[in-house]
Design an enzyme around this catalytic site. Structure first.
Site, PDB file in Angstrom:
ATOM      1  N   ASP A 250       0.845  -1.199   0.000  1.00  0.00           N
ATOM      2  CA  ASP A 250       0.000   0.000   0.000  1.00  0.00           C
ATOM      3  C   ASP A 250       0.886   1.256   0.000  1.00  0.00           C
ATOM      4  O   ASP A 250       0.385   2.377  -0.105  1.00  0.00           O
ATOM      5  CB  ASP A 250      -1.003  -0.004   1.165  1.00  0.00           C
ATOM      6  CG  ASP A 250      -0.337   0.015   2.528  1.00  0.00           C
ATOM      7  OD1 ASP A 250       0.910  -0.105   2.590  1.00  0.00           O
ATOM      8  OD2 ASP A 250      -1.061   0.153   3.533  1.00  0.00           O
TER       9      ASP A 250
ATOM     10  N   ASP B 234      -1.244  -6.300  -0.537  1.00  0.00           N
ATOM     11  CA  ASP B 234      -1.232  -5.646   0.774  1.00  0.00           C
ATOM     12  C   ASP B 234      -2.624  -5.091   1.055  1.00  0.00           C
ATOM     13  O   ASP B 234      -3.132  -4.261   0.291  1.00  0.00           O
ATOM     14  CB  ASP B 234      -0.205  -4.499   0.713  1.00  0.00           C
ATOM     15  CG  ASP B 234       0.303  -4.096   2.083  1.00  0.00           C
ATOM     16  OD1 ASP B 234      -0.005  -4.789   3.067  1.00  0.00           O
ATOM     17  OD2 ASP B 234       1.032  -3.086   2.154  1.00  0.00           O
TER      18      ASP B 234
ATOM     19  N   LYS C  26      -1.048  -9.583   2.810  1.00  0.00           N
ATOM     20  CA  LYS C  26      -0.373  -9.115   4.027  1.00  0.00           C
ATOM     21  C   LYS C  26      -1.300  -8.120   4.717  1.00  0.00           C
ATOM     22  O   LYS C  26      -1.995  -7.359   4.029  1.00  0.00           O
ATOM     23  CB  LYS C  26       0.952  -8.427   3.669  1.00  0.00           C
ATOM     24  CG  LYS C  26       1.646  -7.764   4.856  1.00  0.00           C
ATOM     25  CD  LYS C  26       3.009  -7.211   4.495  1.00  0.00           C
ATOM     26  CE  LYS C  26       2.972  -5.793   3.946  1.00  0.00           C
ATOM     27  NZ  LYS C  26       2.426  -4.785   4.868  1.00  0.00           N
TER      28      LYS C  26
ATOM     29  N   GLU D 289      -1.514  -5.465   8.428  1.00  0.00           N
ATOM     30  CA  GLU D 289      -0.758  -4.880   9.544  1.00  0.00           C
ATOM     31  C   GLU D 289      -1.438  -5.123  10.877  1.00  0.00           C
ATOM     32  O   GLU D 289      -2.663  -5.058  10.982  1.00  0.00           O
ATOM     33  CB  GLU D 289      -0.616  -3.357   9.330  1.00  0.00           C
ATOM     34  CG  GLU D 289       0.242  -2.997   8.136  1.00  0.00           C
ATOM     35  CD  GLU D 289       0.437  -1.486   7.990  1.00  0.00           C
ATOM     36  OE1 GLU D 289       0.016  -0.716   8.885  1.00  0.00           O
ATOM     37  OE2 GLU D 289       1.002  -1.075   6.964  1.00  0.00           O
TER      38      GLU D 289
ATOM     39  N   GLU E  65       8.935  -4.545  10.907  1.00  0.00           N
ATOM     40  CA  GLU E  65       9.396  -3.272  10.330  1.00  0.00           C
ATOM     41  C   GLU E  65       9.962  -2.341  11.402  1.00  0.00           C
ATOM     42  O   GLU E  65       9.340  -2.144  12.461  1.00  0.00           O
ATOM     43  CB  GLU E  65       8.235  -2.569   9.595  1.00  0.00           C
ATOM     44  CG  GLU E  65       8.647  -1.190   9.056  1.00  0.00           C
ATOM     45  CD  GLU E  65       7.654  -0.581   8.083  1.00  0.00           C
ATOM     46  OE1 GLU E  65       6.652  -1.224   7.743  1.00  0.00           O
ATOM     47  OE2 GLU E  65       7.913   0.557   7.647  1.00  0.00           O
TER      48      GLU E  65
HETATM   49  O1  KIV Z   1       3.403  -1.207   1.719  1.00  0.00           O
HETATM   50  C1  KIV Z   1       4.586  -1.525   1.795  1.00  0.00           C
HETATM   51  O2  KIV Z   1       5.389  -1.304   0.894  1.00  0.00           O
HETATM   52  C2  KIV Z   1       5.041  -2.165   3.020  1.00  0.00           C
HETATM   53  C3  KIV Z   1       6.494  -2.067   3.312  1.00  0.00           C
HETATM   54  C4  KIV Z   1       6.742  -1.853   4.738  1.00  0.00           C
HETATM   55  C5  KIV Z   1       7.248  -3.239   2.811  1.00  0.00           C
HETATM   56  O3  KIV Z   1       4.272  -2.705   3.745  1.00  0.00           O
END
Ligand code: KIV
Length: 286
Positions: A47, A86, A116, A118, A185
């Protein structure tokens, strides 16, 4: 011919053999295609596209539809690479059902191999729900840019014992919930190395040192074409911005001085048509 696409089991094998996993972000067909040519193991359609592609100030404004468009382009550019979508801010927060429906879009519409998202303890139920739907989930703890406001800015995490323990608790929760890999991260290398020993899933990092199973970097940072800001953990492998600006200056100059286009950049009238062509033109140009 490109190498065979790696799968999750290859990544587990690499971890057990101490072979590092390489991961890069890409948002479009050309960077995806070049990453595949270079032999990258994984691509993340991050993202971060909000900043790198759209010029937003952060990632929170990125929408599901924007992510899907870029995931599709990357999939076309890198058909033989393990590609991760993401999940943007707001796409998995309201309910487990929302999280599953949006994760399914990444797989069904854009052909992603994994998603992915968060967060640690607070998103454990979302991770479980998506994993139960048969989708590979990668967790993301430490600095989580979507919640940077709550974290007090884009700040490294885990620098005190208390904060480090919270990152460890998040990592354990993510693994327990069913995530198959973990991204850490902006945390100290000692903490990242400890997490690698605490959890069994592969641990990849950005700004987390080398004592983990692999690295991810943002393509615009390491290739040197994203200039808005550069975090401390970035190593620039190229200065593509300079190459582009220099090339464009040369193009502008060539056009202004009528050096471009040259004859080799033009099309000729078919030889058998020259006479007819000249006669036709006389009607217009006296
Ligand atoms: O969105 C992104 O590029 C990420 C980075 C921290 C790898 O999540």
């Amino acid at each position: 011919m490109s190498a065979k696409k790696l799968t999750l089991s290859n990544f587990y094998e690499m971890k057990s053999q101490g072979k590092k996993i390489t991961w890069i972000t890409a948002y479009d067909y050309p960077i995806a295609s070049l990453s595949q040519q270079a032999g990258i193991d994984m691509i993340l359609v991050g993202d971060s596209l909000g900043m790198v592609v759209y010029g937003y100030e952060g990632t929170v404004g990125v929408t599901m539809d924007e992510c899907i468009i870029h995931c599709k382009a990357v999939r076309r550019g890198a058909p033989d690479v393990f590609v991760v979508g993401d999940m943007p801010f707001g796409s998995y927060h309201a309910s487990d059902a929302d999280a599953v429906n949006n994760a399914v879009r990444f797989v069904k519409e854009a052909g992603m191999d994994a998603i992915k998202l968060e967060g640690g303890i607070r998103v454990a139920s979302k991770i479980s729900a998506i994993a139960d739907a048969g989708i590979v989930v990668i967790g993301h703890v430490g600095l989580t840019p979507q919640s940077s406001a709550a974290l007090g800015g884009f700040k490294a995490q885990g620098r005190t014992a208390e904060s480090a323990e919270a990152v460890i608790a998040d990592s354990i929760a993510v693994e327990k919930a069913g995530a198959r890999m973990l991204l850490v991260e902006a945390i100290p290398p000692e903490l990242a190395g400890a997490i690698r020993n605490i959890v069994k899933i592969p641990v990849l990092g950005i700004g987390a040192g080398a004592d983990i199973d692999g690295q991810v970097m943002i393509c615009g940072d390491i290739l040197g074409y994203f200039e808005a800001f550069t975090p401390k953990f970035v190593k620039k492998y190229a200065n593509v911005a300079k190459i582009i600006v220099d090339a464009l200056k040369e193009y502008i100059d060539d056009v202004q001085q009528s050096k471009f286009p040259a004859p080799e950049h033009t099309y000729s009238i078919m030889p058998e048509e020259v006479q007819k062509f000249e006669k036709m033109l006389k009607k217009y140009i006296k």
